[in-house]
Write a protein that holds these residues in place. Structure first.
Motif, mmCIF file in Angstrom:
data_model
loop_
_atom_site.group_PDB
_atom_site.id
_atom_site.type_symbol
_atom_site.label_atom_id
_atom_site.label_comp_id
_atom_site.label_asym_id
_atom_site.label_seq_id
_atom_site.Cartn_x
_atom_site.Cartn_y
_atom_site.Cartn_z
ATOM 1 N N ARG A 6 -62.249 -25.990 0.042
ATOM 2 C CA ARG A 6 -63.393 -26.161 -0.861
ATOM 3 C C ARG A 6 -63.766 -27.637 -1.006
ATOM 4 N N LEU A 7 -62.749 -28.502 -1.101
ATOM 5 C CA LEU A 7 -63.009 -29.939 -1.184
ATOM 6 C C LEU A 7 -63.790 -30.420 0.039
ATOM 7 N N LEU A 8 -63.359 -30.012 1.214
ATOM 8 C CA LEU A 8 -64.050 -30.418 2.437
ATOM 9 C C LEU A 8 -65.467 -29.867 2.494
ATOM 10 N N ALA A 9 -65.653 -28.615 2.098
ATOM 11 C CA ALA A 9 -66.991 -28.010 2.131
ATOM 12 C C ALA A 9 -67.928 -28.698 1.145
ATOM 13 N N LEU A 10 -67.443 -28.958 -0.065
ATOM 14 C CA LEU A 10 -68.283 -29.645 -1.053
ATOM 15 C C LEU A 10 -68.615 -31.064 -0.614
ATOM 16 N N ASN A 11 -67.633 -31.754 -0.059
ATOM 17 C CA ASN A 11 -67.887 -33.117 0.404
ATOM 18 C C ASN A 11 -68.851 -33.132 1.580
ATOM 19 N N PHE A 58 -70.523 -32.430 9.391
ATOM 20 C CA PHE A 58 -70.330 -31.209 10.179
ATOM 21 C C PHE A 58 -68.866 -31.066 10.594
ATOM 22 N N MET A 59 -68.213 -32.192 10.907
ATOM 23 C CA MET A 59 -66.790 -32.174 11.245
ATOM 24 C C MET A 59 -65.974 -31.641 10.060
ATOM 25 N N ALA A 63 -63.566 -28.344 9.635
ATOM 26 C CA ALA A 63 -62.201 -28.423 9.100
ATOM 27 C C ALA A 63 -62.041 -27.492 7.901
ATOM 28 N N ALA A 64 -63.063 -27.406 7.061
ATOM 29 C CA ALA A 64 -63.009 -26.484 5.917
ATOM 30 C C ALA A 64 -62.899 -25.043 6.401
ATOM 31 N N PHE A 65 -63.662 -24.711 7.423
ATOM 32 C CA PHE A 65 -63.591 -23.362 8.002
ATOM 33 C C PHE A 65 -62.195 -23.073 8.535
#
Length: 141
Positions: A6-11, A58-59, A63-65
């Motif tokens: 979630r942190l990666l997706a929000l960022n 996008f990277m 990573a979030a995925f």
């Protein structure tokens, strides 16, 4: 605290929004009614920073995925923090270049060396983050 995915997706979303605003401001700065304000920065370098922030967003989305599909039992937060840090700091080398400091070469005066060292930490963070993510996946039971 947010889970790493979630942190990666929000960022990633925040970086896309920021880069979009940066792109818009670059278009505005080039308008004839802005007079000489658009000439203060090197636009090719700022365009490179704009694109780098998008690509790193996008990277982080990838990573979030991956973290969502293959949860990491330990170290997921460290991976996310490394990629978030790298995602924001890595394009700064282009911003420094736009301001007249070559942060791609560890040479010159103290300012240039500090900018290069700062920008270099982001590359290390991204590489270490991805290696940790992949190692965690390949060493899972």
């Amino acid at each position: 605290m947010l889970d790493p995915a979630r942190l990666l997706a929000l960022n990633a979303g925040a970086q896309i929004a920021f880069s979009s605003l940066l792109g818009w401001s670059m278009v505005v700065a080039r308008q004839p009614w802005m007079h000489d304000r658009g000439r203060t920065l090197r636009h090719k370098a700022m365009t490179a920073a704009h694109l780098d922030w998008l690509m790193l967003a996008f990277m982080q989305a990838v990573a979030a995925f991956l973290l969502d599909r293959w949860p990491v039992s330990s170290g997921g937060t460290t991976v996310a923090v490394l990629l978030v840090y790298g995602g924001w700091v890595n394009p700064m080398a282009y911003v420094f270049r736009a301001l007249g400091v070559d942060a791609f070469a560890f040479a010159g005066g103290l300012g240039q060396r500090a900018a290069a060292a700062f920008a270099g930490t982001s590359s290390v963070a991204i590489v270490v983050g991805w290696i940790a993510l992949l190692v965690a996946q390949f060493t899972r039971p």
